[in-house]
Design a protein around this motif. Structure first.
Motif, mmCIF file in Angstrom:
data_model
loop_
_atom_site.group_PDB
_atom_site.id
_atom_site.type_symbol
_atom_site.label_atom_id
_atom_site.label_comp_id
_atom_site.label_asym_id
_atom_site.label_seq_id
_atom_site.Cartn_x
_atom_site.Cartn_y
_atom_site.Cartn_z
ATOM 1 N N ASN A 214 0.828 -1.213 0.000
ATOM 2 C CA ASN A 214 0.000 0.000 0.000
ATOM 3 C C ASN A 214 0.859 1.258 0.000
ATOM 4 O OD1 ASN A 214 -2.482 -1.268 -0.025
ATOM 5 N ND2 ASN A 214 -2.703 -1.294 2.205
ATOM 6 N N THR A 277 -6.412 -4.147 -5.702
ATOM 7 C CA THR A 277 -5.886 -3.538 -4.471
ATOM 8 C C THR A 277 -7.020 -3.074 -3.566
ATOM 9 O OG1 THR A 277 -3.849 -2.807 -5.584
ATOM 10 C CG2 THR A 277 -4.447 -1.661 -3.557
ATOM 11 N N ILE A 278 -8.066 -2.489 -4.160
ATOM 12 C CA ILE A 278 -9.216 -2.026 -3.367
ATOM 13 C C ILE A 278 -9.892 -3.208 -2.676
ATOM 14 C CG2 ILE A 278 -11.508 -0.962 -3.473
ATOM 15 C CD1 ILE A 278 -10.449 0.696 -5.882
ATOM 16 N N ASN A 281 -7.786 -4.672 0.166
ATOM 17 C CA ASN A 281 -7.818 -3.880 1.394
ATOM 18 C C ASN A 281 -9.140 -4.035 2.129
ATOM 19 O OD1 ASN A 281 -5.376 -2.069 2.009
ATOM 20 N ND2 ASN A 281 -5.560 -1.860 -0.204
ATOM 21 N N PHE A 282 -10.243 -4.056 1.383
ATOM 22 C CA PHE A 282 -11.547 -4.280 2.014
ATOM 23 C C PHE A 282 -11.578 -5.649 2.706
ATOM 24 C CE2 PHE A 282 -14.225 -1.309 -0.958
ATOM 25 C CZ PHE A 282 -13.662 -0.212 -0.339
ATOM 26 N N CYS A 349 -7.737 3.099 -1.170
ATOM 27 C CA CYS A 349 -8.961 2.610 -1.829
ATOM 28 C C CYS A 349 -9.745 3.750 -2.457
ATOM 29 C CB CYS A 349 -9.840 1.872 -0.821
ATOM 30 S SG CYS A 349 -9.197 0.262 -0.332
ATOM 31 N N ALA A 360 -15.452 5.192 -3.298
ATOM 32 C CA ALA A 360 -15.525 4.189 -2.242
ATOM 33 C C ALA A 360 -16.456 4.700 -1.150
ATOM 34 C CB ALA A 360 -14.133 3.928 -1.672
ATOM 35 N N VAL A 374 -17.180 -0.356 -3.384
ATOM 36 C CA VAL A 374 -16.539 0.488 -4.384
ATOM 37 C C VAL A 374 -17.401 0.483 -5.642
ATOM 38 C CG1 VAL A 374 -15.074 -1.418 -5.189
ATOM 39 C CG2 VAL A 374 -14.421 0.939 -5.702
#
Length: 382
Positions: A214, A277-278, A281-282, A349, A360, A374
């Protein structure tokens, strides 16, 4: 007034140069004596053309410019000064005996910062000069602080990039070894204590690797080195893969992880890596803040011209006063297993979502769980 007086008292007048322009020698001498006594540097000119030459040569901080002069007027001189990049930022106080409002308006139109009416007294002269010099001094401070801030930000971004880049590779190796170790041993073979330590080290290596990833992406994004590469992506081709990565971690916390595919085919137009990546992370946050025995659902659906990817947990939830700032506050948080989070992931995100033309969002009830979503633009119909 107290702030202004304090600021003006700190100004070193000898650091500032004033150009006096008047075709009457006695006026020039008087102004020169008054301003020299006030500790200012002084240079002079007797006409408009010389004023322009001196302004380029001496780089004064302020020009006292007579309006009525034989070659070119003060107004015309100001027009020339304001057209030249070298001199356009120099403030001008017009010296004039004119009282006609139309003359004052014209003066401001050609670039006047102030007027000093002849005959003038010393107190008024010093007051008006100091007012302009204070503005110049304040501008200098702002420019200096802006340059220092740029250097600080540049150094910070370089440091973040070096840390993330140089640590990411060895951290990936450590993570792989620990993943393998946890999978091939058991409490029965190495004992409860050793297995517990290996398990803890494995989870912490996952967290550290994700943080470094990140950090590297966030630094590249902030410095403009991370471009959005648009392509058409079927969500069924990428979402299940990200979910599978977290199955083992979820199982270790006895969390049920479920992927609910969309009833219709959803093809988005976005950057593949950013979307992954989003979701990652979620998913990481959902596992982190969900207690043992609870569940996490990942699902996709159409919402207007967007595909909505959501990760719903049944964990600790988020307090209402934190919901509005959770995507940009960057505060440290702690999961149900003591996992520490930097808050950087959620900032990333939202940044990535908006770079792809979406956004987001989060819905949460304290004590019941949260749903992070998202919105990603769907591929436009041909």
């Amino acid at each position: 007034m107290e702030f202004g007086d304090t600021f003006e008292s700190k100004i070193n007048r000898s650091d500032y140069k004033i150009l006096i322009v008047d075709d009457v020698v006695s006026n020039v001498l008087l102004l020169k004596i008054l301003l020299t006594n006030e500790k200012f540097q002084v240079c002079t000119a007797s006409n408009g053309n010389t004023c322009i030459e001196q302004a380029k040569k001496e780089h004064p901080d302020l020009i006292l410019l007579d309006v009525m002069m034989p070659d070119i007027s003060g107004f015309d001189t100001a027009v020339i000064l304001k057209k030249d990049p070298e001199t356009l930022d120099i403030p001008i106080i017009f010296l004039t005996a004119l009282n006609n409002p139309s003359d004052l308006v014209h003066g401001f139109q050609v670039g006047a910062n102030d007027f000093l009416t002849k005959p003038f007294n010393k107190e008024e002269l010093v007051m008006r000069v100091m007012h302009q010099i204070s503005l110049v001094a304040a501008k200098r401070i702002i420019v200096q602080q802006n340059e220092e801030l740029k250097r600080t930000i540049s150094n910070r971004d370089k440091m973040y990039s070096v840390i993330a880049h140089d640590l990411r590779s060895p951290m990936a190796s450590i993570r792989m070894v620990l993943n393998l170790a946890v999978n091939v041993v058991s409490p029965e073979t190495v004992g409860e204590e050793i297995f517990g330590l290996l398990d803890k080290a494995n989870r912490e290596s996952e967290e550290t690797h994700d943080l470094l990833d990140n950090l590297l992406k966030w630094t590249k994004s902030q410095t403009g080195r991370l471009n959005v590469v648009y392509q058409d992506i079927d969500l069924d081709d990428i979402v299940p893969g990200v979910v599978d990565i977290f199955r083992m971690i979820a199982e270790m916390k006895k969390i049920v992880l479920q992927y609910i595919p969309s009833e219709e085919k959803l093809v988005v137009h976005a950057d593949n890596d950013m979307i992954k990546t989003i979701i990652r992370n979620f998913m990481s946050n959902a596992v982190k803040f969900t207690p043992e025995g609870k569940s996490i659902e990942v699902f996709c659906k159409r919402e207007g011209d967007f595909a909505k990817i959501s990760v719903r947990d049944h964990g600790v939830g988020i307090a209402p006063d934190r919901l509005e700032t959770i995507f940009h506050k960057g505060e440290t948080t702690y999961g149900t297993g003591g996992e520490e989070g930097s808050g950087l992931g959620l900032q990333l995100c939202q940044d990535f979502a908006r770079k792809n033309g979406g956004d987001a969002m989060v819905e949460s009830v304290l004590g019941e769980g949260s749903t992070f979503s998202v919105l990603i633009p769907l591929k436009k119909e041909e």
